[in-house]
Design an enzyme around this catalytic site. Structure first.
Site, PDB file in Angstrom:
ATOM      1  N   HIS A 194       0.824  -1.214   0.000  1.00 19.71           N
ATOM      2  CA  HIS A 194       0.000   0.000   0.000  1.00 19.71           C
ATOM      3  C   HIS A 194       0.858   1.265   0.000  1.00 19.71           C
ATOM      4  O   HIS A 194       0.323   2.375   0.095  1.00 19.71           O
ATOM      5  CB  HIS A 194      -0.926   0.018   1.221  1.00 19.71           C
ATOM      6  CG  HIS A 194      -2.080  -0.930   1.095  1.00 19.71           C
ATOM      7  ND1 HIS A 194      -2.199  -2.070   1.844  1.00 19.71           N
ATOM      8  CD2 HIS A 194      -3.156  -0.929   0.274  1.00 19.71           C
ATOM      9  CE1 HIS A 194      -3.299  -2.724   1.497  1.00 19.71           C
ATOM     10  NE2 HIS A 194      -3.899  -2.056   0.546  1.00 19.71           N
ATOM     11  N   ARG A 224     -15.229  -4.026   2.018  1.00 22.14           N
ATOM     12  CA  ARG A 224     -15.197  -2.580   1.867  1.00 22.14           C
ATOM     13  C   ARG A 224     -15.337  -2.273   0.387  1.00 22.14           C
ATOM     14  O   ARG A 224     -15.188  -3.162  -0.457  1.00 22.14           O
ATOM     15  CB  ARG A 224     -13.898  -1.962   2.396  1.00 22.14           C
ATOM     16  CG  ARG A 224     -12.674  -2.289   1.569  1.00 22.14           C
ATOM     17  CD  ARG A 224     -11.423  -1.654   2.149  1.00 22.14           C
ATOM     18  NE  ARG A 224     -11.382  -0.210   1.900  1.00 22.14           N
ATOM     19  CZ  ARG A 224     -10.661   0.352   0.929  1.00 22.14           C
ATOM     20  NH1 ARG A 224      -9.939  -0.389   0.101  1.00 22.14           N
ATOM     21  NH2 ARG A 224     -10.657   1.657   0.772  1.00 22.14           N
TER      22      ARG A 224
END
Lengths: 354, 316
Positions: A194, A224
């Site tokens: 990330h 999500r």
């Protein structure tokens, strides 16, 4: 209602792709309010009473057959899109079992799983597959178990090994990815892969998300939504193929943006796998163009406000910079200034006439 | 399917394997398959409480977990227990049904370990039995040391039944195993797994740290701390007292009382369920509040956090 598949759709070349009105109304619209910033939007998945794309473990929609054909095409051109490190062997079988069990339970008209001890028979009617194999014996399947089953599922999948207080991305299949490379990221930790995301690290988003994900329990999946924008209904926006799709961004005009620019939503799901204790990430991409989405009045108003006020670093990271002005000018016509209700529901039963 | 979190199990057999040690063989009550589980996983059984109070929830490691053959546990009858092990030993009969959670694993083998060193004390043998079966099949390097009281050493030796060439040792008596020498002799890349009395696991962790082992190479059995002591939440604005049971979260108790309060992740990460706190001694278990926010004592995340004081006063 039985899903009518559209096997002739394409996600490259002539881009024969469209959403039915029902598909637009069940689209997992990602903006819960009139602004967007990174945050922890993780929540439990498959709760009773969920609807649309959230109703079942792995959603099968009208694009299923065409998306599986697109995946086969990407893998034929680049077999390296599916990579699994050797220690994830058990997680491969876990994934096969989870997806087969879920599809057979949620769509009995399309999929059947019969088990006699370790002798299993899998029937996939939409793809015309009938396979008898021995669970645990990869030699009895035409592909390794993870690749075998994810060739029959929509969206990308990655396998995370949990060790040393973090998650390692130690396998996956990526043919519908939003500009990231499995071959580059494989073996990285959660924070490493990330790394490029702006703003969120400083806000502690990844630290908290990692703590949550490492605690996802078997039988308690989480999900999500994430989003970006893609020119044309192209699933394979990979760094490997950037020369093919990158220039599309320069092709948008005020005249074609409604039809050519697609909101790309990732329904990300997180499953603890039982035998391996690994974590399976499902990254399912949904595509709908501005023309369709703005037929829901609430979504048209909200898209305008979100895109207009987007943080410049987010605009850059998501690759919107070049056409941001054209986008906001186009969306302005759908924003009458009226308030919007909280949450992502479309608030209408039918689309506005074009 | 996947979100069915409660299993209804039937006792297929419950033989006594030694004085005070009972093996439970559990199968699905409806004859279906059971979820598989990784070695080190446990399930939590719901057992009737002797005094007719709320049922007890006891966690036991799965010695074996096979979707078709079923689950195997070994339960020691403990006199200090709240009655759960007494119920299993004295009342539970083959054919009885019992409720359990799906398996949960907080004691997983490390995929990159060059060697696995397993050290158990007493009934701490249970995850080791699952580890040994798995490591044998994977042809991984391992070594097991079982510490037992002198009169039980024979029982554990029989349960472990080493294969030829394996280093599986039963040490009779607490001091019969030289932990420091054992750890010092391990090759680089070894991971140690401990299960047994807390003091034993603490001691092994301390010895490993002294010898310079990375903390990430030291593992101990953990059933997690999902629940805790019951307490009362006083909702000041609503003017009601909500009883929070030991196996219930504060958020669940508030919802059960009919108070609508927002929530999202329900795992202490997102911050959506944050509530204002006006009195009490909170036990923060979330990943959202900063140290400074915790110190100010103004907020609590009710999805995971609890109370150390008998009453917590919330400004809702």
């Amino acid at each position: 209602m039985a899903t009518a598949f559209k096997p002739d759709e394409t996600f490259r070349g002539d881009f024969r792709y469209s959403n039915s009105a029902a598909a637009v109304l069940r689209f997992p619209f990602p903006f819960v309010e009139d602004r967007y910033m990174y945050g922890i939007n993780l929540e439990p998945h498959t709760r009773p009473g969920s609807s649309g794309a959230f109703a079942v473990a792995f959603d099968v929609d009208e694009h299923y057959v065409a998306e599986c054909a697109e995946r086969a095409l990407s893998l034929a051109q680049d077999p390296g899109r599916c990579l699994v490190l050797p220690h994830m062997h058990e997680a491969e079988w876990d994934t096969l079992e989870l997806i087969m069990e879920s599809l057979a339970a949620d769509y009995p008209e399309h999929f059947t799983l019969e088990r006699e001890g370790l002798d299993w028979t899998w029937t996939n009617r939409p793809l015309g597959l009938h396979q008898t194999f021995r669970f645990g014996d990869a030699g009895t399947l035409p592909y390794p178990p993870f690749e075998y089953i994810t060739r029959q599922a929509q969206g990308d999948f990655t396998l995370q090994d949990q060790r040393d207080g973090t998650l390692y991305i130690d396998g996956g299949i990526t043919t519908t990815q939003a500009d990231w490379s499995l071959a580059f990221d494989v073996g990285m930790t959660f924070h490493e892969w990330h790394g490029p995301v702006p703003l969120a690290h400083q806000a502690g988003v990844f630290d908290r998300a990692l703590q949550y994900l490492m605690r996802v329990r078997y039988g308690h999946p989480a999900r999500r939504l994430n989003w970006t924008l893609t020119v044309n209904p192209r699933l394979d926006t990979s760094p490997e193929n950037y020369p093919i799709w990158g220039p599309d961004r320069a092709s948008l005009t005020p005249e074609n943006i409604a039809d050519r620019l697609f909101l790309r939503v990732e329904l990300q799901t997180f499953y603890r796998l039982p035998r391996s204790n690994a974590l399976l990430f499902g990254i399912r991409a949904y595509l709908a163009n501005l023309a369709d989405l703005t037929r829901v009045p609430k979504w048209g108003r909200r898209l305008h406000r979100v895109m207009r006020d987007l943080h410049p670093e987010v605009v850059g990271y998501k690759g919107i910079t070049r056409y941001h002005d054209v986008l906001v000018n186009h969306l302005a016509q759908f924003d009458d200034g009226a308030p919007t209700s909280p949450g992502i529901a479309p608030d209408v039963d039918a689309l506005r006439e074009m | 399917m996947m979100d069915d979190r409660t299993l209804s199990l039937r006792v297929a057999a419950a033989p006594l394997v030694a004085t005070g040690l009972r093996r439970l063989h559990l199968v699905a009550a409806d004859g279906s398959r059971l979820p598989p589980a990784a070695p080190g996983a446990h399930i939590t059984l719901t057992l009737p409480s002797p005094a007719g109070a709320r049922p007890l929830r006891n966690s036991y490691t799965l010695v074996e977990a096979d979707p078709e053959r079923g689950y195997q546990l070994i339960v020691r009858r403990t006199d200090r227990s709240r009655g759960g092990s007494h119920h299993i030993h004295d009342r539970l009969q083959p054919g009885d049904t019992i409720e359990a959670t799906v398996p949960h694993n907080l004691f997983a083998l490390h995929s990159q370990a060059r060697k696995h060193l397993l050290i158990a004390g007493g009934i701490g043998i249970t995850p080791m039995l699952a580890f040994v079966a798995h490591l044998r099949e994977a042809r991984a390097a391992f070594e097991l040391h079982q510490i037992a009281s002198a009169d039980e050493a024979g029982v554990f030796a029989a349960l472990l039944a080493p294969h030829p060439g394996e280093r599986i040792q039963v040490h009779a008596g607490r001091d019969a195993c030289d932990i420091a020498a054992l750890l010092a002799a391990q090759p680089l890349g070894t991971h140690v797994y401990t299960c047994g009395p807390g003091a034993m696991m603490d001691r092994i962790a301390a010895v490993a740290a002294e010898l310079g082992w990375p903390a990430s190479h030291v593992h101990r059995e953990d059933f997690g701390a999902a629940g805790g002591e019951p307490f009362t939440a006083r909702l000041a604005r609503s003017g009601i007292d909500v009883a929070v049971a030991g196996d219930q979260t504060l958020l669940e108790a508030i919802e059960a009382a009919g108070i609508d309060t927002p929530s999202l992740c329900r795992g202490g990460a997102c911050g959506v369920c944050i509530l204002p706190l006006s009195e009490g001694d909170p036990e923060h278990r979330d990943h959202f509040l900063s140290e400074a926010e915790r110190a100010s004592g103004c907020h609590i995340m009710p999805c995971v956090s609890r109370s150390r004081s008998a009453t917590l006063v919330l400004d809702i």
